[in-house]
Design a protein around this motif. Structure first.
Motif, mmCIF file in Angstrom:
data_model
loop_
_atom_site.group_PDB
_atom_site.id
_atom_site.type_symbol
_atom_site.label_atom_id
_atom_site.label_comp_id
_atom_site.label_asym_id
_atom_site.label_seq_id
_atom_site.Cartn_x
_atom_site.Cartn_y
_atom_site.Cartn_z
ATOM 1 N N ASP A 152 39.078 -16.530 63.130
ATOM 2 C CA ASP A 152 38.546 -17.847 63.466
ATOM 3 C C ASP A 152 39.634 -18.747 64.052
ATOM 4 O O ASP A 152 39.364 -19.586 64.927
ATOM 5 C CB ASP A 152 37.947 -18.519 62.226
ATOM 6 C CG ASP A 152 36.637 -17.881 61.789
ATOM 7 O OD1 ASP A 152 36.074 -17.077 62.555
ATOM 8 O OD2 ASP A 152 36.180 -18.193 60.677
ATOM 9 N N ALA A 153 40.856 -18.571 63.560
ATOM 10 C CA ALA A 153 41.965 -19.385 64.058
ATOM 11 C C ALA A 153 42.476 -18.877 65.402
ATOM 12 O O ALA A 153 43.099 -19.638 66.155
ATOM 13 C CB ALA A 153 43.099 -19.399 63.038
ATOM 14 N N GLY A 154 42.236 -17.590 65.714
ATOM 15 C CA GLY A 154 42.701 -17.029 66.976
ATOM 16 C C GLY A 154 44.182 -16.710 66.965
ATOM 17 O O GLY A 154 44.996 -17.444 67.547
ATOM 18 N N VAL A 155 44.565 -15.610 66.329
ATOM 19 C CA VAL A 155 45.969 -15.217 66.210
ATOM 20 C C VAL A 155 46.496 -14.731 67.562
ATOM 21 O O VAL A 155 45.854 -13.917 68.236
ATOM 22 C CB VAL A 155 46.127 -14.114 65.146
ATOM 23 C CG1 VAL A 155 47.569 -13.625 65.091
ATOM 24 C CG2 VAL A 155 45.677 -14.626 63.782
ATOM 25 N N HIS A 156 47.654 -15.208 67.960
ATOM 26 C CA HIS A 156 48.263 -14.781 69.216
ATOM 27 C C HIS A 156 48.686 -13.315 69.134
ATOM 28 O O HIS A 156 49.095 -12.833 68.073
ATOM 29 C CB HIS A 156 49.474 -15.654 69.536
ATOM 30 C CG HIS A 156 49.122 -17.073 69.824
ATOM 31 N ND1 HIS A 156 50.071 -18.045 70.088
ATOM 32 C CD2 HIS A 156 47.918 -17.720 69.896
ATOM 33 C CE1 HIS A 156 49.478 -19.210 70.303
ATOM 34 N NE2 HIS A 156 48.166 -19.038 70.187
ATOM 35 N N LYS A 157 48.633 -12.629 70.264
ATOM 36 C CA LYS A 157 48.916 -11.194 70.278
ATOM 37 C C LYS A 157 50.349 -10.867 69.890
ATOM 38 O O LYS A 157 50.609 -9.805 69.326
ATOM 39 C CB LYS A 157 48.615 -10.632 71.670
ATOM 40 C CG LYS A 157 47.125 -10.608 72.019
ATOM 41 C CD LYS A 157 46.895 -9.963 73.371
ATOM 42 C CE LYS A 157 45.401 -9.896 73.684
ATOM 43 N NZ LYS A 157 45.130 -9.273 75.007
ATOM 44 N N ASN A 158 51.279 -11.745 70.201
ATOM 45 C CA ASN A 158 52.683 -11.448 69.892
ATOM 46 C C ASN A 158 53.106 -11.905 68.506
ATOM 47 O O ASN A 158 54.279 -11.807 68.134
ATOM 48 C CB ASN A 158 53.599 -12.066 70.944
ATOM 49 C CG ASN A 158 53.433 -13.574 71.045
ATOM 50 O OD1 ASN A 158 52.394 -14.118 70.669
ATOM 51 N ND2 ASN A 158 54.442 -14.250 71.576
ATOM 52 N N ALA A 159 52.168 -12.415 67.700
ATOM 53 C CA ALA A 159 52.475 -12.786 66.313
ATOM 54 C C ALA A 159 52.441 -11.541 65.446
ATOM 55 O O ALA A 159 51.551 -10.694 65.583
ATOM 56 C CB ALA A 159 51.473 -13.810 65.803
ATOM 57 N N ASP A 160 53.418 -11.386 64.559
ATOM 58 C CA ASP A 160 53.442 -10.194 63.705
ATOM 59 C C ASP A 160 53.663 -10.502 62.230
ATOM 60 O O ASP A 160 53.792 -9.604 61.409
ATOM 61 C CB ASP A 160 54.507 -9.204 64.183
ATOM 62 C CG ASP A 160 55.928 -9.756 64.105
ATOM 63 O OD1 ASP A 160 56.111 -10.902 63.627
ATOM 64 O OD2 ASP A 160 56.862 -9.043 64.532
ATOM 65 N N MET A 161 53.685 -11.787 61.866
ATOM 66 C CA MET A 161 53.988 -12.162 60.486
ATOM 67 C C MET A 161 53.107 -13.317 60.027
ATOM 68 O O MET A 161 52.834 -14.252 60.782
ATOM 69 C CB MET A 161 55.462 -12.569 60.351
ATOM 70 C CG MET A 161 55.878 -13.064 58.976
ATOM 71 S SD MET A 161 57.503 -13.848 59.069
ATOM 72 C CE MET A 161 57.882 -14.115 57.347
ATOM 73 N N LEU A 162 52.668 -13.237 58.785
ATOM 74 C CA LEU A 162 51.958 -14.329 58.134
ATOM 75 C C LEU A 162 52.873 -14.865 57.041
ATOM 76 O O LEU A 162 53.105 -14.194 56.024
ATOM 77 C CB LEU A 162 50.637 -13.846 57.528
ATOM 78 C CG LEU A 162 49.681 -13.112 58.468
ATOM 79 C CD1 LEU A 162 48.465 -12.616 57.694
ATOM 80 C CD2 LEU A 162 49.259 -14.010 59.623
ATOM 81 N N LEU A 163 53.414 -16.041 57.237
ATOM 82 C CA LEU A 163 54.306 -16.652 56.250
ATOM 83 C C LEU A 163 53.455 -17.535 55.347
ATOM 84 O O LEU A 163 53.108 -18.663 55.701
ATOM 85 C CB LEU A 163 55.397 -17.463 56.937
ATOM 86 C CG LEU A 163 56.451 -18.081 56.004
ATOM 87 C CD1 LEU A 163 57.286 -16.995 55.343
ATOM 88 C CD2 LEU A 163 57.340 -19.051 56.769
#
Length: 562
Positions: free
Chosen positions: A356-367
């Motif tokens: 729903d938030a739309g994660v960017h493709k180059n993101a690899d971590m959830l802090l």
């Protein structure tokens, strides 16, 4: 003001202890009004946890287990009590020494509070007001314990002179000489009133008065007790408990089927398939469990997303609810250790919220960040690969216990808790491992923590004595999100034998196993176990410590057959 050097040490130490208690009680009360996490004792304790080397932390977990926080808090209060007693003794010589010591202790508290994540200037109020109250109590009780000589001796003539008190400017030696020169009463004469030994207090002569000490101490204890109780109430414990008990959990959109009988072998002494909430392990850095009211709780999802999201607890409960059986394991779990448990969790899909938030493709971590500021770095691809990664608010049919993250926590199968299972979660920043790091990474732990294939012997216990004859060997094995395909047992380095496996509803839970036909002969025996997961990997015999990414090795026990 200088004080009576002849005040007994026990009395001076008692004054220091009571003054310290007043400081603690009042600071807890003010923290309840301002911010419970600004309580200086907790701030100092959390700072101590953060500054403690990882090796020492692991030793504390191994030695004290889930009681490590209790031991740390107990140690802090013991040290505080010793310091307070010492300050009381110093203040009996000169009250300025005691006041300076309290001020120094307050400075430590202020620094600890201000170095907390998201600390504000108002957060120093509990420390400042508490130390001020302690200073007032110290001066007040010392003054009550040292009263003017006239109040004790009266104005009648006695061995100290015509006015019933010693010559002005006289010290204790001169006072004793004056009394000796006056002599004792003649037979039949009425004894004159006397006063106890005195010392100079500023320009006044004062004497130690037990009654004044008693009333001052009782007053200080009353203030400390009332303030402490009020502070605990204001910190939200009772309110959060009521809110938790009032929650009615929603039904999942697709309820899981009841667990089949085959998942639990029901062998006495074997870990049950479902770990009761009261027995579920707890390992975290929270010195005092955060009290988060679900009515004010929010979860912010931001960072590398198209549409930042902020959810309330009510928003979360309105989403599609799912339930999942998932085993959680702590990276601090030694080979054969207890820090693992299995539960049925209720919540919403974390992956759906992220989409729903739309994660960017180059993101690899959830802090992710906890209410107390602790952080975990979770690989984004793991959460988004289809497994049951949850924002959980239910555990084994009830609202999350406060100790386990109420109102909401993360549950991600296949990862150790330090990179996935954030309790009291309030914030998720979508980012990259090369740009951010979580709490444990700079302390020497791996940035990513996939759970390793492991197994444990529950029966017999290590060091147990068992009768000769047919003996049951049983335990659990786990390889979350891969699944356990086989468990083997051997005795005295003999041939490996296949154990019988219980059913497993998913690959995300542990699996019970049993070898029920070992013919135990008299003598000492060594029993080992190893597991093979669904990928074909058999756990290694090589021993490795828990740091940096989880322990390895075969669980081995010694038993005596008699």
């Amino acid at each position: 003001m200088q004080s009576n050097r002849r005040m007994p040490s026990w009395a001076a130490a008692l004054i220091g202890l009571v003054s310290g208690a007043v400081a603690v009680g009042v600071s807890l009360l003010v923290a309840g009004l301002v911010n419970p996490s600004a309580f200086p004792i907790v701030a100092v304790g959390n700072a101590a946890v953060d500054l403690t080397p990882a090796v020492l932390k692991e030793w504390a977990i191994r030695t004290f287990g889930e009681n490590d926080k209790v031991v740390l808090l107990g140690g802090i209060f013991v040290v505080m009590a010793l310091i307070a007693a010492a300050l009381g003794i110093a203040a009996a010589r000169d009250v300025r020494y005691g006041l300076a010591g309290l001020a120094a202790f307050g400075l430590v508290g202020v620094v600890a509070v201000l170095t907390r994540p998201e600390a504000g200037l108002a957060d120093v109020l509990p420390t400042v007001v508490g130390v001020g109250a302690g200073m007032f109590a110290l001066r007040r009780i010392i003054r009550r314990s040292l009263v003017p000589v006239e109040e004790l001796a009266g104005a009648s003539t006695g061995p100290y002179g015509d006015r019933g008190h010693p010559t002005p400017g006289a010290g204790p030696w001169e006072i004793a000489q004056e009394a000796a020169q006056q002599g004792s009463p003649e037979a039949g004469e009425r004894p004159e009133p006397t006063t106890p030994p005195v010392m100079r207090a500023g320009r006044d002569l004062r004497a130690f008065d037990r009654r004044g000490l008693l009333t001052g101490v009782l007053g200080g204890v009353a203030v400390a007790g009332v303030a402490g109780v009020a502070g605990r109430m204001l910190s939200g414990r009772a309110e959060v408990s009521v809110a938790r008990n009032g929650i009615t959990l929603p039904r999942p959109a697709t309820p899981l089927a009841p667990l089949p009988a085959g998942v639990d072998l029901r062998i006495k002494g074997l870990s049950p398939f479902v770990t009761p909430n009261s027995d579920f392990y707890r390992v975290d850095t929270a010195l005092v469990v955060p009290q988060v009211d679900p009515r004010s709780w929010t979860l912010k999802i931001h960072g590398m997303v198209d549409r930042p999201v902020e959810l309330t607890f009510a928003d979360l409960m309105k989403r599609t609810v799912v339930e999942a059986d998932v085993t959680l394991c702590c990276v601090s779990n030694e080979v054969g250790g207890p820090y693992i448990g299995n539960a049925r969790w209720l919540g919403v899909s974390l992956a759906d919220v992220l989409r729903d938030a739309g994660v960017h493709k180059n993101a690899d971590m959830l802090l992710s960040t906890s209410a107390d500021g602790w952080t975990a770095g979770t690989p984004a691809d793991v959460v988004l690969d289809g497994r049951d990664a949850l924002l959980a608010f239910g555990m084994n049919g009830e609202a999350l216990p406060v100790d386990h993250g109420f109102p909401v926590r993360q549950v991600v199968p296949g990862l150790y808790g330090y990179v996935s299972a954030t309790k009291w979660v309030t914030d998720i920043k979508v980012t990259r491992f090369d740009e951010d790091e979580a709490y444990w990474t700079p302390r020497g732990w791996s940035a990513k923590g996939p759970i390793k294939t492991e197994s444990r012997i529950d029966l017999p216990r290590d060091g147990a004595s068992v009768p000769a004859g047919r003996t049951v060997v049983a335990g659990v094995a786990w390889a979350q999100h891969k699944g356990v395909d086989a468990v083997e047992v051997r005795v005295d380095r003999g041939q490996w034998r296949q154990a019988r496996l219980a059913e497993a509803p998913t690959a995300d839970t542990w699996r019970q196993w049993v070898l029920d036909d070992w013919d135990a002969t008299p003598g000492d025996h060594t029993i080992e176990v190893r597991a093979t997961d669904a990928t074909g990997y058999t756990q290694t015999a090589a021993r490795a410590p828990v740091a940096p990414d989880g322990a390895t090795g075969w669980h081995t026990i010694q038993v005596r057959v008699g």
